[in-house]
Enzyme design. Structure first.
Site, PDB file in Angstrom:
ATOM      1  N   TRP A 103      -4.223  -8.498  -4.230  1.00 22.68           N
ATOM      2  CA  TRP A 103      -5.570  -7.946  -4.398  1.00 22.68           C
ATOM      3  C   TRP A 103      -6.218  -7.892  -3.021  1.00 22.68           C
ATOM      4  O   TRP A 103      -6.642  -8.909  -2.505  1.00 22.68           O
ATOM      5  CB  TRP A 103      -6.366  -8.826  -5.356  1.00 22.68           C
ATOM      6  N   GLU A 106      21.355 -12.885  11.236  1.00 21.34           N
ATOM      7  CA  GLU A 106      19.948 -13.051  10.838  1.00 21.34           C
ATOM      8  C   GLU A 106      19.845 -13.264   9.325  1.00 21.34           C
ATOM      9  O   GLU A 106      19.055 -14.082   8.845  1.00 21.34           O
ATOM     10  CB  GLU A 106      19.139 -11.825  11.260  1.00 21.34           C
ATOM     11  N   ASP A 117      -3.542 -11.118   8.794  1.00 18.44           N
ATOM     12  CA  ASP A 117      -2.667  -9.999   9.137  1.00 18.44           C
ATOM     13  C   ASP A 117      -1.887 -10.302  10.408  1.00 18.44           C
ATOM     14  O   ASP A 117      -0.966  -9.571  10.762  1.00 18.44           O
ATOM     15  CB  ASP A 117      -3.490  -8.713   9.348  1.00 18.44           C
ATOM     16  N   ASP A 119     -11.540 -18.315   0.425  1.00 14.12           N
ATOM     17  CA  ASP A 119     -12.505 -19.326  -0.008  1.00 14.12           C
ATOM     18  C   ASP A 119     -12.117 -19.858  -1.377  1.00 14.12           C
ATOM     19  O   ASP A 119     -11.310 -19.260  -2.087  1.00 14.12           O
ATOM     20  CB  ASP A 119     -13.918 -18.727  -0.038  1.00 14.12           C
ATOM     21  N   ASP A 143       0.820  -1.211   0.000  1.00 13.48           N
ATOM     22  CA  ASP A 143       0.000   0.000   0.000  1.00 13.48           C
ATOM     23  C   ASP A 143       0.863   1.276   0.000  1.00 13.48           C
ATOM     24  O   ASP A 143       1.916   1.315   0.629  1.00 13.48           O
ATOM     25  CB  ASP A 143      -0.850  -0.045   1.276  1.00 13.48           C
TER      26      ASP A 143
HETATM   27  C1  GLA Z   1      -4.457  -4.886   4.727  1.00 14.67           C
HETATM   28  C2  GLA Z   1      -3.633  -6.094   4.358  1.00 14.67           C
HETATM   29  C3  GLA Z   1      -2.199  -5.862   4.750  1.00 14.67           C
HETATM   30  C4  GLA Z   1      -1.685  -4.633   4.061  1.00 14.67           C
HETATM   31  C5  GLA Z   1      -2.568  -3.439   4.380  1.00 14.67           C
HETATM   32  C6  GLA Z   1      -2.190  -2.233   3.561  1.00 14.67           C
HETATM   33  O1  GLA Z   1      -4.542  -4.739   6.104  1.00 14.67           O
HETATM   34  O2  GLA Z   1      -4.146  -7.246   4.959  1.00 14.67           O
HETATM   35  O3  GLA Z   1      -1.419  -6.987   4.420  1.00 14.67           O
HETATM   36  O4  GLA Z   1      -1.643  -4.856   2.672  1.00 14.67           O
HETATM   37  O5  GLA Z   1      -3.924  -3.716   4.130  1.00 14.67           O
HETATM   38  O6  GLA Z   1      -2.991  -1.157   3.831  1.00 14.67           O
END
Ligand code: GLA
Length: 749
Positions: A479, A616, A550, A536, A369
């Site tokens: 998407w 790491e 998330d 789905d 984003d």
């Molecule tokens: C959602 C998605 C995240 C990220 C944010 C960006 O929360 O699940 O992975 O792409 O939007 O705004």
């Protein structure tokens, strides 16, 4: 022949490798359901239907005076009607021109043909393996002038039956379809448990098992998506069934929008399952001769427990739902910048992440984003899919070239179905947003829904998205879809068709996805809906992988991925290693454990790799090479839940090649105890007679090495027979640190 019609007995029997499904056309032409379960002979099983005269259960006019035991209220049926004597949950309800809604379906013919039916405009299983046959069963209500064609796709080798329904208005005047289920499945007398999957943002697909008691049990979504709140799936099983024994039925919907799943145990202990588009926001007008296609559902059965049922679904989704070049090809290991930078980046920062990642074996960089319009936080810009060249410091073409010059592919994020009030798109086309005139809309993440039921909106998205994909030679699209729909109203539909908006919105989304895949056949699309909020089989037809959640905390992910695995294959579950402390929970976990958990999905990273230490980075490199080595087993093998994260201290799960040549056992301790009891597991899916070695994939930097005795068990040289590993089993090495993870490779020698 996997579909047999017995003309004399008027039975139609569907046979898969291990299951049988049967229906019977009775003396009144009602299509009865006689059986679904373990494979059996083609006998007429309608004898098992118990019929006596039951008070308050009426009889159809043609038989009432002859036989009071015949009642639609108690008979198991393939597709139930409404308001004509069956008082249970119903499959279909249609408002006729005279204001009534009555429906009663009767057999009017059938066709059996090789191959698999498809559904216009909707995702559906396909057959390119010469496995499927189709039964198209025509039912008619000649009084109401409605035809229902029930479609059955019988995938013999895959042990799956798909179902879909077409409803036709045969009458001279318009009708309104208020409910049309895709599945009506009646169980005769079976005592059942049901497992459903509830959740919320960042806590998707938690399994919950309960006994099916009398009454109606229902889950669903009225949120404009299948939603994280209830997965559009159910497992029905014997109350005694467990992972490896007992009868288990799995049902999942190939649809990404609102659904309702009802399970009713009736007065005589029969159980009816009805699954379809949720009727609350649905009213679809059919003009004379018009047709409505209801989405598809997938059904499978196993007599050997829930695990085999899951693996039937996994294999089926992998081979008959997921399409295109990414079905079989290895998916790229990716790095996504979201948790690494959020909105705070410029072109140079993105390129430096890609460059660092490329040296460690990462194969794709995904720009999340914030690259378009006015979008430095989540309050504005959605809909303006035009690169922000000022922020990027270059055009999107140039950025694409710079990223690719580091040696990785380039992916990019969109949220096509949303629009910000603060966007040029909304200022120009306020009527493209879903809002009710005269009512202030509910905002969610400060966004509105774009009305994808409109063709002009769909065309706008196809154009903007294609332009970006073409310009920057994009290999992958994430998407996203970050809100639930409410305030439903389409400014383009007349008032009597507002009940069509939600389903038309979904058809519009599917159309845009299909258009992109047609123009860019090699494009890999990953679905996302604030994580796994639209997870789905409908989306999987277009998006071979979907961001699982998330919540990237690996300990939380144990539960989310465990729940997901009941229905969906690992190859569809987006899963990334993120930074520690975790951004959702604050939990600190070892990097190797994060790697093990993320590897049980489409593996990737989501952190600022520039900030990682040299050690790491070495570990990242090691993980990527392990993942590439184990890829085929992880992504295409059978999946076994060996313990549950909900009542063990150690979650153990396994993937094994279908031919048993290699297995990967993963274990993560999610609770520490002093002086712990050993955790024992019995491996699944090996060849009894074959000899195997066990090898521990060790991450450098363990706090203490294993003692030599434990080390010797997993030395990669000692031979064990498959039978021993499956019967005696072995213990998971003890932990040496909090949230210890282990990965054990079992290979045939
Ligand atoms: C959602 C998605 C995240 C990220 C944010 C960006 O929360 O699940 O992975 O792409 O939007 O705004």
């Amino acid at each position: 022949m996997s579909i047999l019609y017995n003309e004399e007995k008027r039975t139609i029997t569907l046979q898969t490798r291990n299951s049988t499904y049967q229906m019977k056309i009775d003396e009144l032409n009602t299509v009865l359901h006689t059986y679904y379960g373990e494979k059996t002979a083609d006998d007429d099983m309608s004898y098992a239907i118990h019929r006596i005269d039951r008070g308050l259960s009426g009889n159809p006019a043609e038989i009432a005076k002859i036989d009071r035991s015949y009642s639609l209220d108690t008979l198991p049926q393939e597709y139930s009607g409404f308001g004509t004597g069956d008082y249970r949950v119903t499959a279909a309800r249609v408002l006729h021109g005279d204001g009534t809604q009555a429906l009663r379906f009767r057999y009017a013919g059938h066709e059996i043909y090789p191959g698999k039916y498809s559904i216009p405009g909707l995702p559906a299983a396909y057959d390119d393996a010469d496995d499927a046959m189709t039964l198209a069963l025509t039912l008619k209500d000649t009084e109401a002038n409605v035809t229902a064609i029930l479609y059955y796709g019988v995938f013999e080798k895959a042990d799956v039956i798909t179902r879909a329904v077409k409803l036709i208005n045969d009458g001279p005047e318009p009708k309104v379809v208020n409910k049309v289920a895709s599945v009506n499945l009646d169980f005769i007398g079976d005592d059942l448990d049901m497992i459903t999957f509830y959740g919320r943002w960042a806590r998707e697909r938690t399994p919950e098992r309960e006994h099916v008691t009398h009454g109606i049990h229902s889950i669903g979504s009225v949120r404009g998506s299948s939603s994280p709140h209830y997965s559009p799936s159910v497992i029905l099983c014997d109350p005694t069934a467990d992972e490896f024994t007992g009868s288990a039925y799995g049902v999942t919907f190939v649809y990404s929008c609102e659904f309702e799943l009802e399970i009713e145990k009736d007065m005589i202990n029969n159980t009816r399952l009805v699954l379809g588009i949720h009727p609350d926001n649905f009213a679809w007008t059919l003009q004379p001769g018009e047709v409505f296609d209801a989405p598809e559902a997938i059904l499978t059965y196993s007599a050997n427990g829930i695990s085999e049922m899951s693996n039937n679904l996994h294999r089926f989704i992998r081979k008959h739902i997921v399409r295109g070049p990414w079905r079989d090809a290895r998916r790229p290991v990716l790095i996504n910048n979201w948790e690494g930078t959020y909105f705070n980046f410029d072109g140079d920062k993105l390129v430096s992440i890609a460059a660092d990642a490329a040296t460690l074996g990462v194969e794709m960089f995904v720009l999340d984003d914030g690259w378009f319009g006015k979008r430095d936080d989540d309050n504005s810009g959605l809909g303006d899919w035009f690169p922000n060249e000022k922020k990027l410091g270059c055009t999107i073409e140039e950025l694409g070239k710079r990223i690719k010059a580091t040696g990785v592919k380039f992916g990019i994020w969109f949220e096509p179905e949303a629009v910000s009030e603060d966007s040029d798109l909304y200022r120009t086309h306020p009527d493209w947003a879903v809002t009710i005139p005269g009512r202030k809309p509910n905002l969610s993440r400060n966004e509105l829904i774009l009305d994808l039921s409109r063709v002009d909106v769909q065309d706008y998205l196809i154009k903007c998205m294609s332009d970006v994909i073409r310009a920057a030679q994009i290999d992958y699209v994430k998407w996203d879809y970050n809100r639930s729909i409410c305030d439903k109203y389409s400014h383009a539909l007349p008032k009597e068709r507002q009940g069509e908006m939600t389903h038309r919105f979904m058809l519009g989304t599917y159309r845009v996805l299909e258009a992109l895949l047609t123009e860019f056949p090699d494009l890999l699309i990953e679905g996302c809906s604030s994580g796994g909020g639209r997870f789905d089989a409908g989306m999987m037809y277009y998006t071979p992988q979907i961001w699982g959640s998330d919540d990237t905390d690996p300990i939380e992910r144990l539960e989310i991925q465990y729940g997901t695995s009941f229905i969906y294959p690992v190859s569809t579950v987006g899963s990334h290693v993120s930074a520690t402390p975790n951004h959702q929970t604050g939990r600190v976990t070892p990097l190797d454990t994060r790697g093990i958990v993320a590897m049980s999905g489409t593996f990737g990273y989501e952190l600022d790799i520039n900030k990682m230490s040299a050690e790491e980075k070495d570990e990242v490199q090691r993980q990527i090479s392990v993942f590439k080595e184990l890829y085929s087993t992880i992504q295409y093998g059978n999946y076994y839940r060996l313990t549950t994260p909900f009542d063990h201290t150690c979650t153990v799960w396994e993937m094994a090649d279908e031919d048993g040549a290699r297995a990967v056992v993963n274990a993560v301790y999610h609770a520490v105890r002093a002086n712990p009891a050993p955790v024992f597991v019995k491996v699944k899916g090996l060849k009894k007679e074959a000899k195997y070695t066990m090898r521990l994939m060790e991450a450098p930097g363990l706090m203490y090495p294993l003692d030599t005795r434990q080390q010797a068990v997993f030395d990669g040289e000692t031979l064990y027979s498959g039978q021993t590993l499956m019967t005696r089993g072995f213990y998971i090495p003890a932990y040496r640190k909090e949230y210890q993870g282990w990965q054990i490779i079992i290979e045939e020698k």
